[in-house]
Each structure stands twice: as structure tokens, then as C-alpha cells.
Design an enzyme around this catalytic site. Structure first.
Site, PDB file in Angstrom:
ATOM      1  N   TYR A 155      -3.314   1.966  -4.642  1.00 54.18           N
ATOM      2  CA  TYR A 155      -4.210   0.806  -4.653  1.00 54.18           C
ATOM      3  C   TYR A 155      -3.478  -0.465  -5.110  1.00 54.18           C
ATOM      4  CZ  TYR A 155      -8.656  -1.671  -5.657  1.00 54.18           C
ATOM      5  OH  TYR A 155      -9.704  -2.562  -5.683  1.00 54.18           O
ATOM      6  N   LYS A 159      -3.009  -3.756  -2.818  1.00 52.42           N
ATOM      7  CA  LYS A 159      -3.568  -5.040  -3.238  1.00 52.42           C
ATOM      8  C   LYS A 159      -2.478  -6.106  -3.418  1.00 52.42           C
ATOM      9  CE  LYS A 159      -8.015  -4.217  -3.369  1.00 52.42           C
ATOM     10  NZ  LYS A 159      -8.861  -4.782  -2.297  1.00 52.42           N
TER      11      LYS A 159
END
Length: 254
Positions: A155, A159
Site C-alpha cells: 500500500y 500510494k
């Protein structure tokens, strides 16, 4: 009094729940014609129904951001229905949190595909209409996790990657009247953070309490906090704000 997005068309990915839903509601309430896609059929139907009851002009469709054809088809539908695609919000996201030694290939790949490939597919699909119209706002939802977060190698990487995509789109598309910016939320109360609480084995209330202890403003974030930041970037008056990442976390992030 007309809303600041009167006459504009906004397209939001993952717009049925959480932050996405907050963004959809804000744009609709400020006069935009709103389109959103999602893979969650039940949530999509429920949010569409809520918006219709309030009298908002909306388009919604089941579509997976990973599939370029599905995204292109939805964007084309929106252009044909509303006559433009002025604002894109890349919001669709998933988490598959785990420490590195436990993380599977599929945990890694799904998070990369939804956040990065999905945002690429959506940006590529809308840009031709924006270039043609000499106007556009592309806003991607990053995260404070882009700075690194235990248990989120996938993640955090995705991001951070979105921030690189944002800055590149800003450089490439700026001359066409299109800006690209990112909002990076901190702890926000959503279905996704409820999943995080479940994963680490504590109640959602306890997770909120623990999180608030490290937030300078002394409260957790709500979807509308992020929607407000997205609206700033999407505003016609924000045309000189380009390639920026705004951390919305109740305190400074570097």
C-alpha cells in the site's frame, strides 16, 4: 446561489463508500453532474439511490478500474450523457496488509493493480476529453502511508507511486489547462480503517482512540475532510496549483 461546480462533470472511482462517497456527495451538493464507478454492486446501488432521492443528476456503473476497457467505456458513457468530463478523482483502493515475510504475490499485485494501474487507466481515459476541452482537474487519493507504514509495503509503495504519477501528469498536461494534484489522508474513519482494526485484533473504537492520541488536532478524520481538500484542487480558481501533494492528517507530515 449556484454551487462552485455548477456546470462541471466529475468522475470518481470507488465512489460508493467511505472517502469516495464523501467526495461524490460534496460535488453533487455543489452543483456538479456526478459519475462514479465501483465494484461493490450493493454499495453502488445504495449510494445511487440516496443521491437520486436528493434530486442529484448522477451516473453510476459497476466497473473495475483494473480493466482498461471497462473504465474507457464508463468514461465514454459519461461524456455522451453529460457532454464533458471535467474532474477525475482517482479514489478506488484496497488494502491487503501484512508484514513483508507474510505478504503473498497476490497481496502485492492486487494493491498495485487497483491503485496504480487503476489510476493510470482512468487518467488515460479522461485526458482525451479534457485535452479536447482545454480544461481538466485530476486528483488522486494518496495516503500518509506513502511515507512508510509497518505492514503496508504494498500500500505504501502504491500510494507513493501515485504521487509520482500525479507530478508527471502535471508536467505533461499543464499546457492543456489540466492540473493534477494529490490528497494524502491520514487516519480517516471509513470501512477500510474498520478492516485495519479487525486485522490487528482491536475494536474500531480502540483504534480511533490510539490514532487520535498521535493527531495534533485531537480528533480523527472524516470523509468530508478529504472531500473538502479534493474540492480545493478541483476548483476552477485553483488553476495555478499543479503537481502538489496535500497531506490531510490533522498535523504536519513530511
Amino acid at each position: 446561489m449556484a454551487g462552485r461546480f455548477e456546470g462541471k462533470v466529475a468522475f470518481i472511482t470507488g465512489g460508493s463508500r467511505g472517502i469516495g462517497k464523501g467526495i461524490v456527495e460534496l460535488f453533487a451538493s455543489e452543483g456538479a453532474k456526478v459519475a462514479f464507478i465501483d465494484v461493490n454492486e450493493e454499495a453502488l446501488a445504495s449510494t445511487t439511490s440516496e443521491l437520486n432521492e436528493k434530486g442529484y443528476a448522477v451516473y453510476s456503473k459497476i466497473a473495475n478500474v483494473i480493466d482498461a476497457e471497462q473504465v474507457e467505456s464508463a468514461v465514454k458513457d459519461v461524456y455522451e450523457k453529460f457532454g464533458a468530463v471535467d474532474i477525475l478523482v482517482n479514489n478506488a483502493g484496497v488494502i491487503r496488509d501484512n508484514l513483508l515475510f507474510k505478504m503473498t504475490d497476490s497481496d502485492w499485485q492486487l494493491v498495485m493493480d487497483v491503485h496504480l494501474k487503476g489510476s493510470f487507466n482512468a487518467a488515460r481515459a479522461v485526458q482525451k476529453y479534457m485535452v479536447q476541452n482545454k480544461y481538466g482537474r485530476i486528483i488522486s487519493i494518496s495516503s500518509t502511508s506513502a511515507l512508510g507504514n509497518r505492514g503496508q509495503a504494498n500500500y505504501a509503495t502504491a500510494k507513493a507511486g501515485l504521487q509520482g504519477l500525479t507530478k508527471t501528469l502535471a508536467i505533461e498536461l499543464g499546457k492543456y489547462g489540466i492540473t493534477a494534484n494529490a490528497v494524502a489522508p491520514g487516519f480517516i474513519e471509513t470501512e477500510m480503517t474498520k478492516e485495519t482494526a479487525e486485522r490487528i485484533g482491536i475494536s474500531f473504537e480502540d483504534l480511533i482512540t490510539v490514532s487520535v492520541n498521535s493527531i495534533p488536532v485531537g480528533r480523527s478524520g472524516k470523509p468530508e475532510d478529504i472531500a473538502n481538500a479534493v474540492a480545493f484542487f478541483a476548483d476552477e480558481k485553483s488553476s495555478f496549483v499543479n503537481g502538489q501533494v496535500l497531506y490531510v492528517a490533522g498535523g504536519p507530515k513530511n
